[in-house]
Design an enzyme around this catalytic site. Structure first.
Site, PDB file in Angstrom:
ATOM      1  CD  GLU A 195      -2.925  -0.919  -0.019  1.00 32.23           C
ATOM      2  OE1 GLU A 195      -3.390   0.209  -0.285  1.00 32.23           O
ATOM      3  OE2 GLU A 195      -3.178  -1.923  -0.697  1.00 32.23           O
TER       4      GLU A 195
ATOM      5  CD1 TRP B 298      -2.605   2.757  -4.118  1.00 40.69           C
ATOM      6  CD2 TRP B 298      -2.178   1.298  -5.748  1.00 40.69           C
ATOM      7  NE1 TRP B 298      -3.624   2.862  -5.042  1.00 40.69           N
ATOM      8  CE2 TRP B 298      -3.377   1.970  -6.055  1.00 40.69           C
ATOM      9  CE3 TRP B 298      -1.707   0.325  -6.632  1.00 40.69           C
ATOM     10  CZ2 TRP B 298      -4.121   1.715  -7.209  1.00 40.69           C
ATOM     11  CZ3 TRP B 298      -2.439   0.059  -7.778  1.00 40.69           C
ATOM     12  CH2 TRP B 298      -3.629   0.749  -8.056  1.00 40.69           C
TER      13      TRP B 298
ATOM     14  CD1 TRP C 120     -18.304   9.951 -18.786  1.00 46.52           C
ATOM     15  CD2 TRP C 120     -18.998   8.468 -17.270  1.00 46.52           C
ATOM     16  NE1 TRP C 120     -17.229   9.165 -18.460  1.00 46.52           N
ATOM     17  CE2 TRP C 120     -17.617   8.243 -17.529  1.00 46.52           C
ATOM     18  CE3 TRP C 120     -19.647   7.644 -16.345  1.00 46.52           C
ATOM     19  CZ2 TRP C 120     -16.896   7.236 -16.893  1.00 46.52           C
ATOM     20  CZ3 TRP C 120     -18.926   6.646 -15.714  1.00 46.52           C
ATOM     21  CH2 TRP C 120     -17.566   6.450 -15.988  1.00 46.52           C
TER      22      TRP C 120
ATOM     23  CG  ASN D 242      -8.784   1.244   0.587  1.00 49.87           C
ATOM     24  OD1 ASN D 242      -8.674   2.223  -0.134  1.00 49.87           O
ATOM     25  ND2 ASN D 242      -8.466   0.015   0.188  1.00 49.87           N
TER      26      ASN D 242
ATOM     27  CD1 TRP E 198     -13.828   8.647 -14.886  1.00 48.27           C
ATOM     28  CD2 TRP E 198     -12.509   9.782 -13.483  1.00 48.27           C
ATOM     29  NE1 TRP E 198     -12.827   9.229 -15.637  1.00 48.27           N
ATOM     30  CE2 TRP E 198     -12.003   9.919 -14.802  1.00 48.27           C
ATOM     31  CE3 TRP E 198     -11.837  10.406 -12.437  1.00 48.27           C
ATOM     32  CZ2 TRP E 198     -10.854  10.658 -15.097  1.00 48.27           C
ATOM     33  CZ3 TRP E 198     -10.690  11.154 -12.727  1.00 48.27           C
ATOM     34  CH2 TRP E 198     -10.212  11.272 -14.042  1.00 48.27           C
TER      35      TRP E 198
ATOM     36  CD1 TRP F 194     -11.938   9.377  -6.754  1.00 49.27           C
ATOM     37  CD2 TRP F 194     -13.741   8.438  -7.690  1.00 49.27           C
ATOM     38  NE1 TRP F 194     -12.955   9.430  -5.831  1.00 49.27           N
ATOM     39  CE2 TRP F 194     -14.079   8.874  -6.380  1.00 49.27           C
ATOM     40  CE3 TRP F 194     -14.724   7.825  -8.460  1.00 49.27           C
ATOM     41  CZ2 TRP F 194     -15.352   8.699  -5.843  1.00 49.27           C
ATOM     42  CZ3 TRP F 194     -15.995   7.667  -7.923  1.00 49.27           C
ATOM     43  CH2 TRP F 194     -16.298   8.088  -6.630  1.00 49.27           C
TER      44      TRP F 194
END
Length: 475
Positions: free
Chosen positions: A271, A274, A302, A337, A355, A378
């Site tokens: 993480e 990440w 969208w 999370n 998004w 996102w």
């Protein structure tokens, strides 16, 4: 004796601070400066919850500096002009700061660096917010990575620096220029909605160190198992401290390294990497804060629906796990999370809303709003970014709730109108018999909303939109 400016930005600490270390070792009088520039970041000016955190982080930084006999000089305006004015006012000969890696900020800092050097100012710039520079990791062909797993392998082959000892004593200036008070920046809300934030957070460096110690001792070993259970305190909650630089990533890695090896420790390390990957992606793809990394998604259609967007923002979608997450966000400035993934999938898949709308809402309501991490997360949810989940993978909010909140503890905490529901209905309240709704005073459509869209209908609509995009991109 020379005079040096130290320019604080998102490195609001003195410990493990590479640029600060060199500033206090320079032998010059050190003037700590913070420049508030709310209009400088355009679309991504600091959001409401982050402003609350920044207020307290700056007050805490003032306390750290006062213990060294220093003051924090606070000014407002265009950073380049304000810094230039201070240089002229004080007769500054040296400037120190740590790098920022958001592309627009990085470029602005680089231009300023060049201008100051031309004026004869000695400028020192360091890294104290990432473990490695975004350009340190590249593929065999010399290109930046777009997939996390090979990035992780390459990352592991590099040596990470230990925390630096920057606890020395600076040369204290003989006199000080005028400065604003932190309260004068107007960072706190005029209407006090921050009670939940105050009860949930200690927005100081000491609070971050306490949280780091507790996580290392109590949660790290089981992190791989407990991080998906939103009712448990199984995540680190270090993200806002890292974002504002009250903790450095080198400190986090150093604190966890002596702990026994475990699946939890390895999962958390991934993480941390990440987060590095998020900066790697944004730095090398500067427009991915608003545009999909995968160009084919520029063809995606969208919906626009202000009502559905508001229902999602307010936690009134009719899906308890989604609504609990959105209300936790509003109350605490943070969201678990696993639930972040559920609510993001719901917005872009079930509701077919962009998004970018989710990214904007998170930006305004998260105390850990970080442009690189927010954009990567996102785009992952939208299936259009790096390491994106296939678009056709649509999280089922009912099954996600039953799997990760089986007894409804998390839902009951943040959606109190459902607190008396039996476990059988806690994630599907619309299935309750009318008599039970009446006895529990939870009439669906009245005390609690009916689902804004049925799950299968939302999933089918999302898959159809994805297929239409694929057909358009082939033309």
């Amino acid at each position: 004796m020379g005079k040096a400016i130290y320019w604080f930005r998102n490195d609001l600490r003195l410990a493990d601070n590479s640029a600060w270390k060199l500033a206090i070792e320079s032998g010059s009088q050190v003037y700590p400066v913070y420049i508030h520039s709310p209009d400088d970041d355009g679309e991504w000016a600091v959001g409401g919850a982050s402003r609350w955190w920044l207020h307290h982080a700056l007050q805490d930084l003032e306390d750290q500096l006062s213990r060294k006999g220093l003051r924090l000089i606070i000014r407002v305006g265009d950073p380049e002009r304000v810094l230039q004015a201070l240089i002229n006012e004080l007769g500054i000969t040296e400037a120190f700061w740590n790098k920022r890696y958001i592309p627009a900020q990085f470029e602005a800092d680089d231009r300023l660096h060049t201008d100051l050097v031309k004026q004869g100012i000695d400028v020192t710039v360091c890294n104290s917010s990432l473990l490695l520079e975004p350009w340190d990791i590249c593929s065999g062909s010399g290109q930046p990575y777009r997939v996390y797993t090979p990035f992780l392998r390459a990352f592991r082959s590099n040596e990470v620096q230990d925390p630096v000892n920057s606890d020395g004593d600076p040369v204290v200036p003989c006199s000080w220029p005028g400065s604003l008070e932190v309260s004068g920046l107007g960072l706190l809300p005029e209407i006090d909605w921050a009670k939940g934030l105050r009860s949930f957070w200690k927005p100081t460096r000491a609070g971050g160190l306490e949280r780091l110690r507790d996580f290392a001792r109590r949660e790290l070993d089981a992190y791989d198992r407990m991080r998906d259970i939103p009712s448990e305190d199984g995540t680190s909650r270090l993200s806002p401290y890292l974002h504002w630089g009250q903790l450095g990533p080198r400190e986090v890695v150093a604190a966890l390294s002596p702990m026994p090896d475990s699946n939890g420790k390895e999962t958390y390390y991934r993480e941390i990497v990440w987060r590095e990957f998020a900066y790697h992606i944004l730095f090398n793809n500067p427009d991915t804060d608003m545009k999909p990394l995968q160009p084919s998604f520029n063809q995606f259609t969208w919906r626009e629906d202000a009502g559905d967007l508001e229902a999602w923002q307010k936690g009134l979608t009719g899906y308890p796990i989604v609504d609990a997450g959105m209300r936790q966000l509003w109350e605490t400035g943070w969201m678990h999370n696993r639930v972040r993934m559920i609510v993001a999938s719901f917005l872009v898949k079930h509701l077919l809303l962009p998004w970018q709308e989710g990214a904007r809402w998170f930006w305004d309501t998260l105390v850990d709003a970080d442009l690189a991490s927010n954009s990567l997360g996102w785009q992952w949810a939208g299936g259009c970014g790096a390491d994106a989940a296939p678009y056709f993978r649509v999280f089922n909010p009912i099954l996600q709730g039953k799997k990760f909140d089986p007894d409804g503890e998390y839902v009951r905490k943040y959606v109190p109108e459902l607190k008396d529901l039996p476990n059988r209905y806690i994630h599907t309240p619309w299935e309750m018999p009318a008599s039970m709704q009446e006895s529990l005073q939870v009439a669906i459509g009245d005390q609690y909303p009916a689902p804004v869209i049925e799950h299968k209908q939302g999933r089918d609509r999302a898959l159809e939109a994805f297929q239409q995009m694929r057909e358009r991109t082939k033309q």
